[in-house]
Design a protein around this motif. Structure first.
Motif, mmCIF file in Angstrom:
data_model
loop_
_atom_site.group_PDB
_atom_site.id
_atom_site.type_symbol
_atom_site.label_atom_id
_atom_site.label_comp_id
_atom_site.label_asym_id
_atom_site.label_seq_id
_atom_site.Cartn_x
_atom_site.Cartn_y
_atom_site.Cartn_z
ATOM 1 N N GLU A 92 -13.138 -45.686 17.223
ATOM 2 C CA GLU A 92 -12.676 -45.041 18.445
ATOM 3 C C GLU A 92 -13.846 -44.418 19.196
ATOM 4 N N GLN A 93 -14.792 -43.848 18.467
ATOM 5 C CA GLN A 93 -15.944 -43.217 19.114
ATOM 6 C C GLN A 93 -16.880 -44.241 19.732
ATOM 7 N N THR A 94 -16.924 -45.443 19.229
ATOM 8 C CA THR A 94 -17.774 -46.465 19.831
ATOM 9 C C THR A 94 -17.063 -47.191 20.965
ATOM 10 N N ARG A 95 -15.744 -47.165 20.970
ATOM 11 C CA ARG A 95 -14.997 -47.834 22.044
ATOM 12 C C ARG A 95 -15.012 -47.048 23.337
ATOM 13 N N ARG A 96 -15.046 -45.729 23.251
ATOM 14 C CA ARG A 96 -15.012 -44.919 24.474
ATOM 15 C C ARG A 96 -16.191 -45.217 25.407
ATOM 16 N N PRO A 97 -17.437 -45.169 24.918
ATOM 17 C CA PRO A 97 -18.542 -45.471 25.836
ATOM 18 C C PRO A 97 -18.533 -46.922 26.300
ATOM 19 N N ALA A 98 -18.088 -47.821 25.462
ATOM 20 C CA ALA A 98 -18.045 -49.236 25.866
ATOM 21 C C ALA A 98 -17.007 -49.448 26.967
ATOM 22 N N LEU A 99 -15.843 -48.844 26.820
ATOM 23 C CA LEU A 99 -14.812 -48.962 27.849
ATOM 24 C C LEU A 99 -15.245 -48.268 29.138
ATOM 25 N N ALA A 100 -15.797 -47.071 29.008
ATOM 26 C CA ALA A 100 -16.268 -46.341 30.193
ATOM 27 C C ALA A 100 -17.383 -47.121 30.884
ATOM 28 N N GLY A 132 -17.843 -50.362 30.824
ATOM 29 C CA GLY A 132 -17.235 -51.519 31.473
ATOM 30 C C GLY A 132 -16.546 -51.151 32.775
ATOM 31 N N LEU A 133 -15.842 -50.013 32.771
ATOM 32 C CA LEU A 133 -15.198 -49.546 34.001
ATOM 33 C C LEU A 133 -16.231 -49.234 35.080
ATOM 34 N N LEU A 134 -17.334 -48.595 34.674
ATOM 35 C CA LEU A 134 -18.363 -48.244 35.654
ATOM 36 C C LEU A 134 -19.067 -49.485 36.199
ATOM 37 N N VAL A 135 -19.306 -50.474 35.356
ATOM 38 C CA VAL A 135 -19.913 -51.717 35.842
ATOM 39 C C VAL A 135 -18.982 -52.391 36.839
ATOM 40 N N ALA A 136 -17.692 -52.437 36.522
ATOM 41 C CA ALA A 136 -16.728 -53.079 37.427
ATOM 42 C C ALA A 136 -16.631 -52.345 38.760
ATOM 43 N N THR A 137 -16.554 -51.014 38.728
ATOM 44 C CA THR A 137 -16.456 -50.265 39.983
ATOM 45 C C THR A 137 -17.762 -50.323 40.762
ATOM 46 N N GLY A 138 -18.881 -50.334 40.059
ATOM 47 C CA GLY A 138 -20.167 -50.454 40.737
ATOM 48 C C GLY A 138 -20.305 -51.785 41.455
ATOM 49 N N ALA A 147 -23.322 -49.245 38.547
ATOM 50 C CA ALA A 147 -23.312 -50.446 37.708
ATOM 51 C C ALA A 147 -24.401 -50.358 36.635
ATOM 52 N N LEU A 148 -25.587 -49.918 37.009
ATOM 53 C CA LEU A 148 -26.669 -49.767 36.022
ATOM 54 C C LEU A 148 -26.352 -48.662 35.016
ATOM 55 N N ALA A 149 -25.764 -47.560 35.491
ATOM 56 C CA ALA A 149 -25.373 -46.485 34.575
ATOM 57 C C ALA A 149 -24.289 -46.947 33.607
ATOM 58 N N GLY A 150 -23.398 -47.820 34.075
ATOM 59 C CA GLY A 150 -22.384 -48.384 33.185
ATOM 60 C C GLY A 150 -23.011 -49.230 32.090
ATOM 61 N N LEU A 151 -24.034 -49.999 32.448
ATOM 62 C CA LEU A 151 -24.739 -50.787 31.435
ATOM 63 C C LEU A 151 -25.442 -49.883 30.417
ATOM 64 N N VAL A 152 -25.987 -48.768 30.886
ATOM 65 C CA VAL A 152 -26.621 -47.813 29.980
ATOM 66 C C VAL A 152 -25.572 -47.163 29.086
ATOM 67 N N ALA A 172 -26.999 -41.311 27.343
ATOM 68 C CA ALA A 172 -26.408 -42.343 28.196
ATOM 69 C C ALA A 172 -25.175 -41.829 28.919
ATOM 70 N N ALA A 173 -24.371 -41.032 28.228
ATOM 71 C CA ALA A 173 -23.159 -40.498 28.862
ATOM 72 C C ALA A 173 -23.525 -39.547 29.991
#
Length: 136
Positions: free
Chosen positions: A12-20, A22-28, A72-77, A85-86
């Motif tokens: 669960e702790q590794t999924r949160r940053p990955a999902l966030a 992904g959302l940031l890359v998509a919105t970017g 988008a770059l921050a989402g990749l980070v 990174a967060a």
């Protein structure tokens, strides 16, 4: 004094940053494409009481383009889950959210959806930071 205990399971702790991320890359990317379209389209025509008025949003569109690239770059980070990174992702998403809200009259439905996804990503990153007990 001991370090705060991490809550939640490891997956669960590794999924949160990955999902966030992904959302940031998509919105970017959505912001980049929309800004490019607004830059290329020229002026908006607004009907007023005394006639038609052209409104040029090119400068705002360039700001929107820069904010979209940054998000988008921050989402990749954020996907990497590295320390800090967060914080970087949140620091890029909040100003991009403000730019989205400034352009709200020109594309309200898309910007409300993008803003909601940005807020969801920020919330996920904040929860991840709190759960891991670190500032990154």
């Amino acid at each position: 004094m001991s370090a705060p205990q991490a809550t939640g399971t490891a997956p669960e702790q590794t999924r949160r940053p990955a999902l966030a991320g992904g959302l940031l890359v998509a919105t970017g990317l959505s912001d980049v494409l929309a800004a490019y379209g607004m830059i290329r389209s020229g002026s908006f025509i607004v009907l007023g009481e005394e006639g038609l008025y052209p409104i040029d949003v090119t400068a705002w569109s360039w700001l929107h383009l820069v904010a979209g690239v940054a998000v988008a770059l921050a989402g990749l980070v954020a996907i990497t889950g590295r320390r800090g990174a967060a914080t970087v992702a949140i620091g890029c998403a909040v100003p991009a959210l403000a730019v989205d809200l400034l352009l709200l009259p020109y594309a309200p439905i898309r910007l409300v959806l993008v803003a909601a996804l940005d807020v969801a990503a920020i919330r996920l990153l904040l929860r991840h930071r709190r759960a891991t007990g670190r500032a990154g």
